[in-house]
Write an enzyme that holds these catalytic residues in place. Structure first.
Site, PDB file in Angstrom:
ATOM      1  N   ARG A 190     -31.323 -50.666   3.669  1.00 13.41           N
ATOM      2  CA  ARG A 190     -31.777 -49.336   3.234  1.00 13.41           C
ATOM      3  C   ARG A 190     -33.279 -49.316   2.976  1.00 13.41           C
ATOM      4  NH1 ARG A 190     -26.502 -49.714   1.263  1.00 13.41           N
ATOM      5  NH2 ARG A 190     -27.266 -50.912  -0.508  1.00 13.41           N
ATOM      6  N   GLU A 192     -24.388 -60.623  -8.156  1.00 10.17           N
ATOM      7  CA  GLU A 192     -23.515 -60.538  -9.328  1.00 10.17           C
ATOM      8  C   GLU A 192     -22.435 -61.623  -9.249  1.00 10.17           C
ATOM      9  OE1 GLU A 192     -22.781 -56.403  -9.645  1.00 10.17           O
ATOM     10  OE2 GLU A 192     -22.215 -56.605 -11.750  1.00 10.17           O
TER      11      GLU A 192
HETATM   12  P1  AMP Z   1     -30.280 -56.238  -7.046  1.00  6.60           P
HETATM   13  O1  AMP Z   1     -30.581 -57.471  -6.271  1.00  6.60           O
HETATM   14  O2  AMP Z   1     -29.207 -56.433  -8.074  1.00  6.60           O
HETATM   15  O3  AMP Z   1     -31.530 -55.611  -7.641  1.00  6.60           O
HETATM   16  O4  AMP Z   1     -29.655 -55.178  -6.038  1.00  6.60           O
HETATM   17  C1  AMP Z   1     -30.470 -54.422  -5.235  1.00  6.60           C
HETATM   18  C2  AMP Z   1     -29.929 -54.276  -3.843  1.00  6.60           C
HETATM   19  O5  AMP Z   1     -28.528 -53.998  -3.832  1.00  6.60           O
HETATM   20  C3  AMP Z   1     -30.600 -53.098  -3.161  1.00  6.60           C
HETATM   21  O6  AMP Z   1     -30.804 -53.451  -1.805  1.00  6.60           O
HETATM   22  C4  AMP Z   1     -29.619 -51.956  -3.305  1.00  6.60           C
HETATM   23  O7  AMP Z   1     -29.545 -51.207  -2.133  1.00  6.60           O
HETATM   24  C5  AMP Z   1     -28.265 -52.622  -3.606  1.00  6.60           C
HETATM   25  N1  AMP Z   1     -27.614 -52.122  -4.828  1.00  6.60           N
HETATM   26  C6  AMP Z   1     -27.311 -52.854  -5.931  1.00  6.60           C
HETATM   27  N2  AMP Z   1     -26.684 -52.130  -6.861  1.00  6.60           N
HETATM   28  C7  AMP Z   1     -26.593 -50.893  -6.362  1.00  6.60           C
HETATM   29  C8  AMP Z   1     -26.066 -49.647  -6.875  1.00  6.60           C
HETATM   30  N3  AMP Z   1     -25.491 -49.544  -8.066  1.00  6.60           N
HETATM   31  N4  AMP Z   1     -26.163 -48.550  -6.084  1.00  6.60           N
HETATM   32  C9  AMP Z   1     -26.754 -48.632  -4.865  1.00  6.60           C
HETATM   33  N5  AMP Z   1     -27.259 -49.765  -4.334  1.00  6.60           N
HETATM   34  C10 AMP Z   1     -27.187 -50.885  -5.068  1.00  6.60           C
END
Ligand code: AMP
Length: 174
Positions: free
Chosen positions: A61, A98
């Protein structure tokens, strides 16, 4: 148009991709040309004087606004992708999700130490993905690093894990 209006367009999808996750779906923003133009103008204004030479888009995205911004800022576009997708020799980095781990890659010849870069993804959650992308660019000697997401989930404190040398901004916060 206002950022509050764009915020209202973001669609919540409960339990996607797994139970307990409230997924922030930006496809409802991407399909509206007025919203796309509005966000593009804000982002271009933020970075037009920063002498950005390359925009890094994080799969998948992050490719959407990443490519638009590269074009508008007269910069190159560089993809950071999940392991096994890029064809040439890569630097790679494991990072925590996670549950479990994942690996991001960047082509070894994509950047050099004179680049001023803007790393873009659609959303910051725990920050693991963006931090991994930042570390990959630092492996290539890049020192001037801006990072941006459209959405920041502030309650997950993803920003706190980010290296101090990085100038991070988000537009819409939950
Ligand atoms: P993080 O590594 O936890 O910061 O997750 C970020 C990545 O996961 C990004 O590429 C987001 O597109 C996707 N992502 C994680 N959590 C969500 C969420 N609640 N809604 C949409 N996309 C998410």
């Amino acid at each position: 148009m206002t950022l509050e209006e764009v915020k209202k367009e973001i669609r919540d999808i409960p339990d996607f991709p797994s139970k307990g996750i409230l997924f922030k779906d930006l496809t409802t923003v991407f399909k509206n040309p007025q919203s796309m133009e509005y966000l593009t103008n804000i982002l271009v204004d933020m970075y037009k004087d920063k002498k950005i030479t390359k925009v890094i888009g994080i799969e998948s995205r992050g490719f959407i606004f990443g490519a638009i911004l590269a074009h508008k800022l007269h910069a190159g576009f560089v993809p950071v992708r999940k392991k096994g997708k890029l064809p040439a020799s890569c630097f790679e980095l494991d990072y925590k999700l996670e549950y479990g781990t994942a690996t991001l890659e960047i082509h070894k010849d994509a950047l050099n130490n004179n680049d001023t870069i803007l790393i873009h993804d659609d959303l910051l959650a725990t920050g693991g993905t963006l931090c991994a992308a930042i570390e990959l660019t630092k492996m290539m000697g890049v020192k001037n690093i801006y990072a941006n997401t459209i959405v920041e989930l502030e309650f997950l404190h993803g920003k706190e894990a980010m290296d101090d040398v990085v100038v991070y901004n988000s537009l819409i916060r939950f």
